[in-house]
Design an enzyme around this catalytic site. Sequence first.
Site, PDB file in Angstrom:
ATOM      1  N   LYS A 163       1.101  -1.378   0.061  1.00 33.26           N
ATOM      2  CA  LYS A 163       0.048   0.009  -0.004  1.00 33.26           C
ATOM      3  C   LYS A 163       0.878   1.231  -0.083  1.00 33.26           C
ATOM      4  O   LYS A 163       1.987   1.210   0.565  1.00 33.26           O
ATOM      5  CB  LYS A 163      -0.858   0.181   1.298  1.00 33.26           C
ATOM      6  CG  LYS A 163      -1.987   1.124   1.362  1.00 33.26           C
ATOM      7  CD  LYS A 163      -2.545   0.736   2.892  1.00 33.26           C
ATOM      8  CE  LYS A 163      -3.633   1.749   2.694  1.00 33.26           C
ATOM      9  NZ  LYS A 163      -4.448   1.409   4.219  1.00 33.26           N
ATOM     10  N   SER A 170      -9.297   1.092   3.397  1.00 32.39           N
ATOM     11  CA  SER A 170      -8.540   2.086   2.382  1.00 32.39           C
ATOM     12  C   SER A 170      -7.434   1.199   1.515  1.00 32.39           C
ATOM     13  O   SER A 170      -7.000   1.551   0.710  1.00 32.39           O
ATOM     14  CB  SER A 170      -8.074   3.040   3.180  1.00 32.39           C
ATOM     15  OG  SER A 170      -7.064   2.646   4.150  1.00 32.39           O
ATOM     16  N   SER A 202      -9.094  -1.103   7.662  1.00 27.92           N
ATOM     17  CA  SER A 202      -8.807  -1.030   6.190  1.00 27.92           C
ATOM     18  C   SER A 202      -7.934  -2.225   5.466  1.00 27.92           C
ATOM     19  O   SER A 202      -7.806  -2.176   4.535  1.00 27.92           O
ATOM     20  CB  SER A 202      -7.766   0.262   6.045  1.00 27.92           C
ATOM     21  OG  SER A 202      -8.696   1.271   6.014  1.00 27.92           O
TER      22      SER A 202
HETATM   23  N1  GLN Z   1     -12.564   3.407   6.727  1.00 24.29           N
HETATM   24  C1  GLN Z   1     -12.042   3.774   8.202  1.00 24.29           C
HETATM   25  C2  GLN Z   1     -11.721   5.118   7.947  1.00 24.29           C
HETATM   26  O1  GLN Z   1     -12.082   6.007   7.058  1.00 24.29           O
HETATM   27  C3  GLN Z   1     -10.907   3.153   8.522  1.00 24.29           C
HETATM   28  C4  GLN Z   1      -9.920   3.379   7.681  1.00 24.29           C
HETATM   29  C5  GLN Z   1      -8.631   2.622   8.239  1.00 24.29           C
HETATM   30  O2  GLN Z   1      -8.706   1.722   8.643  1.00 24.29           O
HETATM   31  N2  GLN Z   1      -7.316   2.851   7.674  1.00 24.29           N
HETATM   32  O3  GLN Z   1     -11.159   5.940   8.881  1.00 24.29           O
END
Ligand code: GLN
Length: 492
Positions: A82, A157, A181
Site C-alpha cells: 500500500k 482503504s 482497512s
Molecule cells: N474506513 C475507516 C476510516 O475511514 C478505516 C480506515 C482505516 O482503517 N485506515 O477511517
Amino acid sequence: MTPPALHWRPATELAAGLDAGDLTSVELTEAIIRRCDDVEPHIAAFLQRTDERALTGAAAADARRARGEALTPWDGIPVAYKDIFVTRDVPTTAGSRILERWVPPYDATVVERCSAAGMPLFGKTNLDQFAMGSSTEHSGFHPSRNPWDPARVPGGSSGGSAALVAAGAVPWAWGTDTGGSVRQPAALCGIVGAKPTYGLVSRYGMVAFASSLDQAGPLTRSVEDAAALLSTAAGHDPRDSTSIRDGAPNLLEGLGEGIAGKRIGVVEEFGGEGSQPGVRARVDDAYGRLERLGAVLEEVSLPSFEHAIPAYYLIAPAEASSNLARYDGVRYGPRRVATDIVAMNSKTRADGFGAEVKRRIMIGTYALSAGYYDAYYGKAQKVRTLIVEDLKRAFQRVDLIVCPTSPTTAFKLGERTADPLSMYLSDVYTVPVNLAGVPAMSVPCGTSPDDGLPVGLQIIAPVLDERSMFQAAYAFEQDLGWAESDEGRPNL
Ligand code: GLN
C-alpha cells in the site's frame, strides 16, 4: 485436476516451487508482470509499478538460490505495498496529492524486513488519501475497482492491495488497518486480511493517520500466506516506541492444530437486521461449520460496541488532525507559491488535501478544542475503555469471537461518496477491534446468495493470541475449500 495457473497459487506454494527448482523468481516475476498488464486496466489498483526493480531483485534471488543461499523460504516472491509504507527511492504519496513526487530517503520497517527476507518490491498500491475511507474513492489520484465486478469498489482503504491479490495479479500485499482497512477490503474482494495486535508490527515508516490505532496487516489468498507474511515483519523495533518487546511468533507453527474444544463467542448485538441478508446467511453457515469442526459456540454480549463508530470517528480524526499538521509545504511534497508563509501553508494544504481529509482535520480540531475536549474527545476515550472492558469480560468465557467483517458486500462506485455517514457505517464491525488493540482477521466464507459477491467472516482474538486466531481461520478455510476452487476466483 490441472494445477491452477501460476497467478492463482498461494505464495507459500510458489515458494515450494522455487525451492524444488520448478520455477525461478524471474519467471514468476515475468508472469506477475503479464498478469498485472492484463488486469490493471480493469481494476486500476496501482499508483506506481516497479517492474524493473522487481526483475532485478528476482535475478538476485535466483542467484542466491542457485548458490544454496536463499535468505528465507520466501526469497524471490515479490510483494506489493500500500502506498502508505515509505520506500527508499520509490515515490510514496499516501494516496494524496500533497505528497506527490515525494521520494522517501528510507524504508519502513515492514519493507526493510520483507526485503531482508528476499522479497522483491512489486509496486505501490492505491488507497484512500492517508487511509481515510472504505472504498479507495477518496484516493487523490483515481478510484480502484473490484475484480469481482469492476462497477463496484474493492473496499478500502487498502483497496489497491486487496484488488491485486484477489485478481491473481500479485501473490501477496501489505495494507494498513486503522479502523478496518485491511479486513474490510479483504472481505469485499474474497481474500484473507489480518490486523495484528497493536504494537506487534512496527509503525516506523508507515505514514501516520491515527497513531494509537494504525497497524500493518497482510492481504493474501490463503491463511497460511497471511501467517507467513505477518511473521516475516512482526517483532520488536526500537524505532517505534509502541512496538511490543516480546511479540514475534512464527505463526506457521501449529497452524493446523484445529479448533476442537475451542470456545467461540457469537456477538449477540450483531445478530439482527444490521447486515445484508446474504451476508447474514453466509456468516450463519460459517458458525455452523465452526461447530462441526468441534468448536463450542455461545453468545457473548458486547453492549459498548454500538458506540464504537462515534468514538472512532472522534479519536481517529483527533489524532489525524495532529499528525497531518506536518504537511505544511515546507517539509514534503509540492509547495504553492504565495506572498507569505501563512498564505503558502494554507494554499498548499487547500490544494493538496482532498475533501475527506479536510473533513477529518476539521472534526478532529473541533473535538480537541478547549471547551469541547471533555464533551467529545474525553467521552470517546471513555467509550474506548468500555470497549476494552467488554472484550476482556467476553474473553474470560470464550477463546475467540466471530461476526461478519462488513455488513454488506462490495457496493457500487459512487453509491456512498455523497453520504459520509453511510461510508463510515461500513466499519461498524471492524472499528471496535482497533479501539481495543486486539487482533482480528477476515477469512472468506463464500459468496452472498443475493448478489454473488464475496462475504468475509471476522475472527477476533485476545491481545497477542494471533496463534489461536490463525488456527481457527486455517481450519475454517481448509474445510470450506472455497479459496482453491474456481468459485473462489473472480472471472477476470
Ligand atoms: N474506513 C475507516 C476510516 O475511514 C478505516 C480506515 C482505516 O482503517 N485506515 O477511517
